[in-house]
Scaffold this active site. Structure first.
Site, short mmCIF file in Angstrom:
data_model
loop_
_atom_site.label_atom_id
_atom_site.label_comp_id
_atom_site.label_asym_id
_atom_site.label_seq_id
_atom_site.Cartn_x
_atom_site.Cartn_y
_atom_site.Cartn_z
N HIS A 1 0.81 -1.21 0.00
CA HIS A 1 0.00 0.00 0.00
C HIS A 1 0.85 1.27 0.00
CE1 HIS A 1 0.74 -1.04 4.20
NE2 HIS A 1 0.76 0.27 4.41
N ASN B 1 12.72 -3.33 2.23
CA ASN B 1 13.36 -4.49 2.85
C ASN B 1 12.48 -5.75 2.78
OD1 ASN B 1 15.95 -3.61 3.90
ND2 ASN B 1 14.78 -2.26 5.22
N GLU C 1 9.99 -6.38 0.90
CA GLU C 1 9.73 -6.73 -0.49
C GLU C 1 10.93 -7.48 -1.08
OE1 GLU C 1 7.05 -3.86 1.07
OE2 GLU C 1 9.22 -3.70 0.94
N HIS D 1 27.70 -6.80 -10.65
CA HIS D 1 28.38 -7.78 -9.79
C HIS D 1 27.50 -8.97 -9.42
CE1 HIS D 1 31.77 -4.98 -8.19
NE2 HIS D 1 31.61 -4.89 -9.48
N ARG E 1 9.10 5.12 0.49
CA ARG E 1 9.05 6.21 1.48
C ARG E 1 10.43 6.79 1.76
NH1 ARG E 1 4.78 3.30 5.57
NH2 ARG E 1 2.90 3.87 4.41
#
Length: 165
Positions: free
Chosen positions: A9, A74, A76, A103, A114
């Site tokens: 969201h 994070n 996700e 790499h 955000r």
């Protein structure tokens, strides 16, 4: 190139703008959700589906990458990395976007919606998409080690471990 995207969201508005941006660049954009705002939505299923689609497309020989984002990026990234064959990198500047491809041959980028302006995030995504994996031997070797562990749990021997005879 086909670009699979997913969010939570926190990134829904960002997702709509990003889809327009990527489509205007000629990319085939597939949105894996959500489609409406729900502050209690659960991002793992959206991100996992996007990651699965990247793996499926790449296995079929199609050029495909993924973009997942949420408040910090994070969770996700963690969700996408649960899919075998995914190398999702949390990116926070142009350098990390470029190095993720050069790499790690990352095939999914994770960004905190955000944490950055839309323009900053788009610059990271554009750089990620435009950067090829050069295939240097040391990077290929390391990616192979990750894939081996992911597949069967095997690790390279630890040279510091005591030798048992």
């Amino acid at each position: 190139m086909r670009i699979h995207i997913a969010t939570d969201h926190a990134g829904l508005e960002f997702s709509t703008q990003l889809q327009q941006h990527l489509a205007a660049q000629g990319h085939d954009v597939i949105d894996h959700g959500p489609v409406s705002y729900d502050p209690l939505d659960d991002y793992p299923s959206f991100c996992i589906r996007a990651a699965q689609a990247v793996v499926e497309d790449q296995a079929a020989g199609a050029q495909a990458l993924g973009v997942v984002f949420g408040g910090s990026g994070n969770g996700e990234q963690i969700a996408a990395n649960k899919v075998r064959g995914i190398r999702a990198a949390l990116v926070w500047n142009l350098s990390t976007a470029e190095l993720a491809r050069e790499h790690n041959d990352a095939n999914v980028i994770a960004i905190g919606a955000r944490q950055h302006t839309f323009d900053e995030a788009v610059s990271f995504i554009d750089r990620f998409i435009a950067t090829p994996f050069p295939g240097e031997e040391r990077h290929v070797r390391r990616i192979g080690q990750l894939a081996a562990y992911e597949t069967d749990g095997s690790l390279e021997p630890d040279p510091r471990a005591p030798q048992v005879h």
